[in-house]
Motif scaffolding. Structure first.
Motif, PDB file in Angstrom:
ATOM      1  N   ARG A 195       0.819  -1.202   0.000  1.00 12.31           N
ATOM      2  CA  ARG A 195       0.000   0.000   0.000  1.00 12.31           C
ATOM      3  C   ARG A 195       0.864   1.268   0.000  1.00 12.31           C
ATOM      4  NH1 ARG A 195      -3.371  -1.803   3.318  1.00 12.31           N
ATOM      5  NH2 ARG A 195      -5.090  -2.275   1.917  1.00 12.31           N
ATOM      6  N   ILE A 196       1.979   1.232   0.703  1.00 15.17           N
ATOM      7  CA  ILE A 196       2.909   2.371   0.700  1.00 15.17           C
ATOM      8  C   ILE A 196       3.386   2.642  -0.721  1.00 15.17           C
ATOM      9  CG2 ILE A 196       5.248   3.093   1.369  1.00 15.17           C
ATOM     10  CD1 ILE A 196       4.753   1.715   4.079  1.00 15.17           C
ATOM     11  N   ARG A 197       3.774   1.571  -1.419  1.00 14.17           N
ATOM     12  CA  ARG A 197       4.248   1.752  -2.799  1.00 14.17           C
ATOM     13  C   ARG A 197       3.158   2.338  -3.690  1.00 14.17           C
ATOM     14  NH1 ARG A 197       6.419  -3.326  -6.217  1.00 14.17           N
ATOM     15  NH2 ARG A 197       4.254  -4.015  -6.041  1.00 14.17           N
ATOM     16  N   ALA A 198       1.951   1.817  -3.559  1.00 14.00           N
ATOM     17  CA  ALA A 198       0.850   2.299  -4.397  1.00 14.00           C
ATOM     18  C   ALA A 198       0.541   3.770  -4.116  1.00 14.00           C
ATOM     19  CB  ALA A 198      -0.392   1.439  -4.169  1.00 14.00           C
ATOM     20  N   ARG A 199       0.601   4.183  -2.850  1.00 13.10           N
ATOM     21  CA  ARG A 199       0.368   5.586  -2.516  1.00 13.10           C
ATOM     22  C   ARG A 199       1.428   6.486  -3.169  1.00 13.10           C
ATOM     23  NH1 ARG A 199      -3.634   3.714   0.108  1.00 13.10           N
ATOM     24  NH2 ARG A 199      -4.316   4.482   2.146  1.00 13.10           N
ATOM     25  N   ARG A 200       2.658   5.987  -3.224  1.00 11.38           N
ATOM     26  CA  ARG A 200       3.737   6.792  -3.811  1.00 11.38           C
ATOM     27  C   ARG A 200       3.511   7.050  -5.292  1.00 11.38           C
ATOM     28  NH1 ARG A 200       8.638   3.693  -0.575  1.00 11.38           N
ATOM     29  NH2 ARG A 200       8.596   5.027   1.290  1.00 11.38           N
ATOM     30  N   TRP A 201       2.791   6.143  -5.973  1.00 10.13           N
ATOM     31  CA  TRP A 201       2.465   6.405  -7.368  1.00 10.13           C
ATOM     32  C   TRP A 201       1.689   7.710  -7.506  1.00 10.13           C
ATOM     33  CZ3 TRP A 201       0.070   0.873  -8.305  1.00 10.13           C
ATOM     34  CH2 TRP A 201       1.099  -0.085  -8.272  1.00 10.13           C
ATOM     35  N   TRP A 202       1.004   8.096  -6.453  1.00 10.64           N
ATOM     36  CA  TRP A 202       0.143   9.279  -6.478  1.00 10.64           C
ATOM     37  C   TRP A 202       0.748  10.461  -5.714  1.00 10.64           C
ATOM     38  CZ3 TRP A 202      -4.072   9.311  -9.543  1.00 10.64           C
ATOM     39  CH2 TRP A 202      -4.515   8.072 -10.019  1.00 10.64           C
ATOM     40  N   GLY A 203       2.000  10.348  -5.325  1.00 10.89           N
ATOM     41  CA  GLY A 203       2.658  11.455  -4.629  1.00 10.89           C
ATOM     42  C   GLY A 203       2.343  11.528  -3.155  1.00 10.89           C
ATOM     43  N   VAL A 204       1.924  10.416  -2.564  1.00 10.74           N
ATOM     44  CA  VAL A 204       1.599  10.360  -1.134  1.00 10.74           C
ATOM     45  C   VAL A 204       2.593   9.420  -0.462  1.00 10.74           C
ATOM     46  CG1 VAL A 204      -0.149   9.779   0.591  1.00 10.74           C
ATOM     47  CG2 VAL A 204      -0.837  10.761  -1.615  1.00 10.74           C
ATOM     48  N   ASN A 205       3.202   9.881   0.634  1.00 13.71           N
ATOM     49  CA  ASN A 205       4.233   9.081   1.282  1.00 13.71           C
ATOM     50  C   ASN A 205       3.874   8.822   2.742  1.00 13.71           C
ATOM     51  OD1 ASN A 205       6.685   7.696   1.634  1.00 13.71           O
ATOM     52  ND2 ASN A 205       7.817   9.226   0.437  1.00 13.71           N
ATOM     53  N   VAL A 206       4.634   7.953   3.366  1.00 14.52           N
ATOM     54  CA  VAL A 206       4.464   7.688   4.795  1.00 14.52           C
ATOM     55  C   VAL A 206       4.585   8.998   5.560  1.00 14.52           C
ATOM     56  CG1 VAL A 206       5.453   6.523   6.806  1.00 14.52           C
ATOM     57  CG2 VAL A 206       5.385   5.354   4.598  1.00 14.52           C
ATOM     58  N   GLY A 207       3.655   9.241   6.483  1.00 16.11           N
ATOM     59  CA  GLY A 207       3.681  10.463   7.278  1.00 16.11           C
ATOM     60  C   GLY A 207       2.786  11.562   6.767  1.00 16.11           C
ATOM     61  N   ASP A 208       2.391  11.494   5.486  1.00 13.75           N
ATOM     62  CA  ASP A 208       1.451  12.488   4.959  1.00 13.75           C
ATOM     63  C   ASP A 208       0.083  12.269   5.593  1.00 13.75           C
ATOM     64  OD1 ASP A 208       3.324  13.684   3.295  1.00 13.75           O
ATOM     65  OD2 ASP A 208       2.871  12.360   1.607  1.00 13.75           O
ATOM     66  N   ARG A 209      -0.669  13.335   5.753  1.00  9.57           N
ATOM     67  CA  ARG A 209      -1.960  13.256   6.428  1.00  9.57           C
ATOM     68  C   ARG A 209      -2.977  12.494   5.569  1.00  9.57           C
ATOM     69  NH1 ARG A 209      -0.119  18.253   6.768  1.00  9.57           N
ATOM     70  NH2 ARG A 209      -1.638  19.136   5.335  1.00  9.57           N
ATOM     71  N   GLU A 210      -3.650  11.537   6.206  1.00  8.33           N
ATOM     72  CA  GLU A 210      -4.646  10.718   5.515  1.00  8.33           C
ATOM     73  C   GLU A 210      -5.935  10.667   6.325  1.00  8.33           C
ATOM     74  OE1 GLU A 210      -3.545   7.007   3.513  1.00  8.33           O
ATOM     75  OE2 GLU A 210      -1.524   7.276   4.305  1.00  8.33           O
ATOM     76  N   VAL A 211      -7.062  10.755   5.634  1.00  5.42           N
ATOM     77  CA  VAL A 211      -8.383  10.585   6.244  1.00  5.42           C
ATOM     78  C   VAL A 211      -8.917   9.222   5.855  1.00  5.42           C
ATOM     79  CG1 VAL A 211     -10.791  11.326   6.170  1.00  5.42           C
ATOM     80  CG2 VAL A 211      -8.975  13.029   6.377  1.00  5.42           C
ATOM     81  N   TYR A 212      -9.396   8.470   6.853  1.00  6.97           N
ATOM     82  CA  TYR A 212      -9.987   7.156   6.629  1.00  6.97           C
ATOM     83  C   TYR A 212     -11.487   7.237   6.928  1.00  6.97           C
ATOM     84  CZ  TYR A 212      -5.530   4.712   6.154  1.00  6.97           C
ATOM     85  OH  TYR A 212      -4.317   4.269   5.703  1.00  6.97           O
ATOM     86  N   LEU A 213     -12.321   7.013   5.903  1.00  7.69           N
ATOM     87  CA  LEU A 213     -13.766   6.885   6.101  1.00  7.69           C
ATOM     88  C   LEU A 213     -14.035   5.396   6.193  1.00  7.69           C
ATOM     89  CD1 LEU A 213     -16.434   8.351   6.369  1.00  7.69           C
ATOM     90  CD2 LEU A 213     -16.662   8.308   3.884  1.00  7.69           C
ATOM     91  N   TRP A 214     -14.081   4.888   7.418  1.00  7.19           N
ATOM     92  CA  TRP A 214     -13.942   3.454   7.648  1.00  7.19           C
ATOM     93  C   TRP A 214     -14.832   3.041   8.797  1.00  7.19           C
ATOM     94  CZ3 TRP A 214     -12.136   0.415   4.211  1.00  7.19           C
ATOM     95  CH2 TRP A 214     -11.684  -0.873   4.517  1.00  7.19           C
ATOM     96  N   GLY A 215     -14.933   1.716   9.010  1.00  6.60           N
ATOM     97  CA  GLY A 215     -15.719   1.236  10.132  1.00  6.60           C
ATOM     98  C   GLY A 215     -15.444  -0.210  10.450  1.00  6.60           C
ATOM     99  N   ALA A 216     -15.182  -0.476  11.712  1.00  7.13           N
ATOM    100  CA  ALA A 216     -15.023  -1.833  12.234  1.00  7.13           C
ATOM    101  C   ALA A 216     -15.139  -1.717  13.741  1.00  7.13           C
ATOM    102  CB  ALA A 216     -13.668  -2.426  11.840  1.00  7.13           C
ATOM    103  N   PRO A 217     -15.626  -2.764  14.413  1.00  5.07           N
ATOM    104  CA  PRO A 217     -15.849  -2.652  15.857  1.00  5.07           C
ATOM    105  C   PRO A 217     -14.642  -2.162  16.625  1.00  5.07           C
ATOM    106  CG  PRO A 217     -16.850  -4.658  15.033  1.00  5.07           C
ATOM    107  CD  PRO A 217     -16.076  -4.065  13.879  1.00  5.07           C
ATOM    108  N   VAL A 218     -13.447  -2.648  16.304  1.00  3.68           N
ATOM    109  CA  VAL A 218     -12.255  -2.208  17.037  1.00  3.68           C
ATOM    110  C   VAL A 218     -11.988  -0.741  16.782  1.00  3.68           C
ATOM    111  CG1 VAL A 218      -9.764  -2.490  17.248  1.00  3.68           C
ATOM    112  CG2 VAL A 218     -11.222  -4.498  17.079  1.00  3.68           C
ATOM    113  N   GLU A 219     -12.047  -0.339  15.487  1.00  2.00           N
ATOM    114  CA  GLU A 219     -11.748   1.041  15.154  1.00  2.00           C
ATOM    115  C   GLU A 219     -12.746   2.016  15.756  1.00  2.00           C
ATOM    116  OE1 GLU A 219      -9.872  -1.264  11.727  1.00  2.00           O
ATOM    117  OE2 GLU A 219     -11.497  -1.504  13.141  1.00  2.00           O
ATOM    118  N   LEU A 220     -13.989   1.582  15.901  1.00  2.00           N
ATOM    119  CA  LEU A 220     -15.030   2.509  16.302  1.00  2.00           C
ATOM    120  C   LEU A 220     -15.332   2.493  17.796  1.00  2.00           C
ATOM    121  CD1 LEU A 220     -17.496   2.034  13.328  1.00  2.00           C
ATOM    122  CD2 LEU A 220     -15.638   3.664  13.590  1.00  2.00           C
ATOM    123  N   ALA A 221     -14.641   1.681  18.565  1.00  2.00           N
ATOM    124  CA  ALA A 221     -14.893   1.638  20.002  1.00  2.00           C
ATOM    125  C   ALA A 221     -14.510   2.976  20.630  1.00  2.00           C
ATOM    126  CB  ALA A 221     -14.090   0.502  20.641  1.00  2.00           C
TER     127      ALA A 221
END
Length: 459
Positions: free
Chosen positions: A143-169
């Motif tokens: 996923r890191i490699r794929a993000r770099r194709w688009w000019g996004v690297n580790v540490g850049d700010r990312e928003v996740y529109l996501w949902g799972a019991p652990v994440e949403l507790a």
């Protein structure tokens, strides 16, 4: 909304996090950054080398696989690499095999250790499997490699529109703190009311992400809300919106792109099969070829030709903890004979057909991603398969096939948990059935809602 400088996250926080998790992610990411530019022959040599290691380990540590490998007489001598034709002599496996034979497949002493992990259950049959550190690292690095194709690297700010019991507790403060440390903002895809989506839009604008990531349907719903409110969102740093979890339809791509003013990149993968493919700026879906072997097979189990559609069958080359060898994903993909337009040696997939999920509309108008109710059913022991049908905002039908673990008192638990999600006034009818048939199209749908989305949400 505060965030750390990306260089600190990239060079200090993220390496420390992966070191604590005992994952070789950074080294693997550096390797993938280099190997993607090898030619196709060199890429396939890497696949064969890793396949030999996977099969050799399975012979020694996975009795269920060992029997199959021995019967197929796959050559694994000192100076031999198994061919793709050799691999094809093995029978395929499916999710039920991985469930029933887990203890005979898993390698408890796999180097680096492993964790138990759940699939999302959108197919109606959740899977609990062992997820090794090497597999975890390969997914993250891909996923890191794929993000770099688009000019996004580790540490850049990312928003996740996501949902799972652990994440949403709400009590999971540790994860929230960790997300902030690595410059990630999590928004709840399970509770997309008009009020919440307005708050999400404000939070995104304040956070100023470089990348957004989430369910295709949820991101398009949020985009439609922003478009319909008549006040555009301003995110000058945003480079790409990445969609995942379900098919991305043309109308969804169009409204997301129009609303946020950046390209949309589709991702294909699953928790069991792993991070599989990602779209490039040239519009191609590239396989994470160093991490897996993809076969696209017709109904008779034969490889399809370019332009034809078949089932994705994956061999996870880093899945030693619980090997997924010729694993039938249930996803339909279209084969391609193209090469990467940017010159990479990675394999190209023409189109992901995949599966889709619907939204569920609560009686108070709140729109929830279908996984919000799927998670309830997948957590109940004894439910082999299910289909959830929403007839009205106050009427929900659950059809399910049970197995030997089913207990009668589980009916009350299902009803209580669904009402907790959907409202106490929801009438829930449970029907135990012998079989759940597919739709007329031949595809299975595990959540079907007959409740139209409010006009405010139309794109």
């Amino acid at each position: 909304m505060t965030y750390l400088p990306p260089t600190i996250v990239k060079n200090l926080i993220f390496p420390a996090h992966e070191l604590l998790r005992r994952r070789p992610t950074r080294a693997y990411a550096r390797s993938l950054q280099r190997t993607q530019w090898l030619d196709r022959g060199a890429i396939e040599h890497i696949q064969q080398t890793k396949l030999k290691t996977l099969l050799t380990d399975a012979l020694e540590h996975s009795p269920w696989h060992a029997t199959r490998i021995q019967q197929a007489q796959i050559p694994l001598g000192a100076n031999q690499l198994p061919s793709f034709a050799d691999l094809a002599r093995l029978p395929t496996m499916d999710k039920l095999d991985a469930q029933r034979h887990r203890d005979q497949i898993a390698w408890p002493g796999v180097p680096g250790g492993s964790d138990l992990y759940n699939t999302g259950g959108s197919s109606g049959q959740p899977l609990i499997f062992y997820y090794g550190k090497a597999r975890q690292a390969s997914d993250i690095a891909g996923r890191i490699r794929a993000r770099r194709w688009w000019g996004v690297n580790v540490g850049d700010r990312e928003v996740y529109l996501w949902g799972a019991p652990v994440e949403l507790a709400k009590t999971d403060r540790i994860k929230q703190f960790r997300d902030r440390l690595i410059n990630q903002l999590l928004l709840n895809a399970f509770d997309m009311s008009v009020e919440n989506m307005e708050l999400y839009a404000q939070a995104i604008e304040k956070f100023q992400p470089k990348c957004m990531y989430g369910y295709a349907s949820s991101l398009s719903l949020l985009a439609a809300h922003i478009m319909n409110r008549g006040r555009p969102i301003c995110c000058p740093d945003l480079k790409v919106v990445c969609t995942t979890g379900e098919p991305l339809y043309p109308e969804q791509r169009a409204i997301i792109q129009k609303t946020f003013g950046v390209p949309v990149a589709n991702e294909y993968g699953s928790r069991d099969a792993g991070f599989t493919a990602h779209e490039t700026p040239q519009g191609q879906m590239l396989l994470s070829s160093e991490n897996m072997i993809l076969e696209i097979l017709d109904g008779e189990g034969h490889p399809v030709t370019p332009g034809q559609t078949g089932e994705a069958v994956i061999t996870g080359l880093c899945s030693q903890a619980q090997p997924f060898i010729r694993y039938r994903t249930g996803d339909m993909v279209k084969a391609s004979g193209q090469r990467c337009l940017a010159g990479r040696g990675l394999h190209v997939i023409d189109k992901i057909i995949g599966r889709s999920t619907d939204f569920i509309v609560r009686s108070d108008g709140t729109i929830m991603h279908a996984l919000a109710v799927i998670y309830v059913l997948r957590a109940i022991d004894g439910v082999e398969q299910f289909k959830i049908i929403q007839h009205t905002t106050r009427q929900l039908e659950v059809q399910f096939v049970s197995n030997e673990q089913w207990q009668q008192q589980s009916e009350g638990e299902i009803i209580a948990q669904l009402r907790q999600r959907l409202g106490q006034d929801t009438v829930i009818s449970l029907h135990k059935v012998d079989k759940i048939p597919p739709e007329k199209s031949g595809k299975y749908r595990y959540v079907v809602s007959h409740v139209p989305l409010p006009t405010d949400f139309s794109g």
